[in-house]
Design an enzyme around this catalytic site. Structure first.
Site, PDB file in Angstrom:
ATOM      1  N   GLY B  90      -5.516 155.046  32.376  1.00  0.00           N
ATOM      2  CA  GLY B  90      -4.421 156.004  32.463  1.00  0.00           C
ATOM      3  C   GLY B  90      -3.372 155.410  33.383  1.00  0.00           C
ATOM      4  O   GLY B  90      -3.045 154.233  33.271  1.00  0.00           O
ATOM      5  N   SER B 122      -9.194 149.476  32.081  1.00  0.00           N
ATOM      6  CA  SER B 122      -7.740 149.594  32.279  1.00  0.00           C
ATOM      7  C   SER B 122      -7.397 149.940  33.743  1.00  0.00           C
ATOM      8  O   SER B 122      -7.700 149.152  34.629  1.00  0.00           O
ATOM      9  CB  SER B 122      -7.215 150.611  31.267  1.00  0.00           C
ATOM     10  OG  SER B 122      -5.825 150.563  31.171  1.00  0.00           O
ATOM     11  N   ALA B 123      -6.828 151.092  34.022  1.00  0.00           N
ATOM     12  CA  ALA B 123      -6.513 151.450  35.413  1.00  0.00           C
ATOM     13  C   ALA B 123      -7.762 151.401  36.292  1.00  0.00           C
ATOM     14  O   ALA B 123      -7.710 150.990  37.453  1.00  0.00           O
ATOM     15  CB  ALA B 123      -5.879 152.843  35.472  1.00  0.00           C
ATOM     16  N   HIS B 159      -4.976 144.911  29.775  1.00  0.00           N
ATOM     17  CA  HIS B 159      -4.170 144.915  28.535  1.00  0.00           C
ATOM     18  C   HIS B 159      -3.221 143.718  28.515  1.00  0.00           C
ATOM     19  O   HIS B 159      -2.067 143.850  28.082  1.00  0.00           O
ATOM     20  CB  HIS B 159      -3.332 146.193  28.408  1.00  0.00           C
ATOM     21  CG  HIS B 159      -4.120 147.465  28.360  1.00  0.00           C
ATOM     22  ND1 HIS B 159      -4.756 147.906  27.234  1.00  0.00           N
ATOM     23  CD2 HIS B 159      -4.375 148.396  29.318  1.00  0.00           C
ATOM     24  CE1 HIS B 159      -5.363 149.068  27.494  1.00  0.00           C
ATOM     25  NE2 HIS B 159      -5.143 149.373  28.759  1.00  0.00           N
ATOM     26  N   GLU B 194      -7.241 142.601  25.600  1.00  0.00           N
ATOM     27  CA  GLU B 194      -8.051 143.728  25.118  1.00  0.00           C
ATOM     28  C   GLU B 194      -9.274 143.224  24.350  1.00  0.00           C
ATOM     29  O   GLU B 194      -9.121 142.497  23.358  1.00  0.00           O
ATOM     30  CB  GLU B 194      -7.192 144.626  24.227  1.00  0.00           C
ATOM     31  CG  GLU B 194      -6.077 145.300  25.024  1.00  0.00           C
ATOM     32  CD  GLU B 194      -5.144 146.136  24.145  1.00  0.00           C
ATOM     33  OE1 GLU B 194      -5.181 145.986  22.904  1.00  0.00           O
ATOM     34  OE2 GLU B 194      -4.386 146.933  24.715  1.00  0.00           O
TER      35      GLU B 194
END
Lengths: 235, 235
Positions: B90, B122-123, B159, B194
């Site tokens: 996020g 991700s985050a 990413h 990814e």
């Protein structure tokens, strides 16, 4: 009376630096022999000197001289005595950090509000909004605040990019990022596509260039704004 | 002994949430009946409840229960008593702000350093590095610091996206952004594409998945790291 150009980008694909907007700048800076350049955003990390040299070349085409703010002993008096000011693009976190470090954020806001002609491109446009919170840049340095010049009563997203329906990349689209901003913030965000700019004359704000812009407001569907539209109502 | 998976993304294009990495997670969390989920990054602004519900569904496929940290009275004790921990993706600025606000940044770092199995996507992966300064996210909220968990001695760019040679967009490429980071910072940055992840077991860090990763170091040309490489030397 405010006299500002807030451009999405300095350069269009295939074009030279500032070329697409030079006719506009000739008029915008018509009363300036010399403008002050703020190179703090340092795109790709280039030095203040290199960056200023590039701007000197572009403005030579319209017979305007350029001095970099780093050439002055005192950046505050450089701003206060400038005939016109241009803040170039690069990294917004770095630009904002430097403006605070040199204690010129408020001074810059004041001279532009009082009529010194101003041009911003990219990061130099992001800082025209209320906060830098809709920048696309990487947080390479920790600024003391995200608050910026507040020359307009909303935020800018420069280099606005439409979602690519062919993409297989799962990173957030620009629209998703701005939606996340609006979970916590009520400030409207104008996504300026490359080739668009805002012309601010006093309290009047016009969208210019060939493209429409995309307006994001909290709890509302995004809206396309046509070039030529007066968006002074926006806040 | 540290036992960590640091994944570039939760989801591959065309796949379901976490699907590509579920076999790995089954082994990673094999001693956990229930894991603690940290939903603070709120992708697209979804609520903690919605986000946790999505994670519950994914982990049900490997018979692991999930509790969201927001369901606990005290987030610190929730972390200290967790069998395993997953921090989802996020907005990294929001995630880091919430970890500081709830005073659990150090507590989370400590339990993971002491062996609680951890998954980040991700985050949730960005925060495994020394700082969050190589996130791609928008600064929608002002965190008290950019320092993060320091579970590995370098930074992650989740990413990671290669420059698109067909693009006419003039915004900075990811590589340019990381280059700007390295003007001011010596921390190495690993661009995780990814489908790639890092497996950290004690002091050993392995690159896994089908893709190579791109390593950026200050004053050095970027380097491709092949999957399977032990990158424990990196700092």
């Amino acid at each position: 009376m405010k006299n500002i150009i807030i451009a999405s980008t300095s350069t269009l694909h295939g074009g030279d630096y500032l070329d697409y907007i030079l006719p506009e700048l000739q008029n915008h800076f018509k009363n300036c022999k010399t403008i002050l350049f703020i190179p703090y955003a340092r795109p790709s990390g280039i030095s203040h000197e290199e960056y200023t040299a590039k701007v000197v070349l572009a403005f030579a085409k319209i017979n305007i001289a350029v001095k970099g703010i780093h050439e002055f002993e005192n950046p505050a008096t450089a701003i206060q005595s400038a005939e016109g000011i241009f803040t170039g693009g690069g990294n917004t976190f770095l630009l904002v950090s430097q403006l605070y470090k040199n204690e010129i954020m408020d001074i810059l806001a004041n001279v532009v509000k009082n009529g010194t002609p101003y041009l911003g491109t990219s990061a130099g446009s992001n800082i025209c909004g209320l906060t830098m919170q809709t920048t696309n840049d990487m947080p390479i340095i920790y600024p003391p605040s995200f608050k910026t010049l507040a020359l307009i009563p909303f935020n800018i997203n420069a280099h606005y990019l439409d979602p690519d329906s062919q993409s297989t990349h799962m990173g957030e689209t620009r629209e998703t990022r701005i939606k996340e901003f609006h979970v916590f913030n009520t400030i409207p965000v104008l996504g300026l596509r490359e080739g668009s700019w805002l012309e601010v004359k006093g309290d009047k704000i016009l969208l210019k260039g060939n493209l429409s812009a995309r307006l994001f407001r909290q709890n509302q569907a995004p809206e396309e704004i046509e070039s030529g539209t007066d968006i002074s109502y926006l806040k």
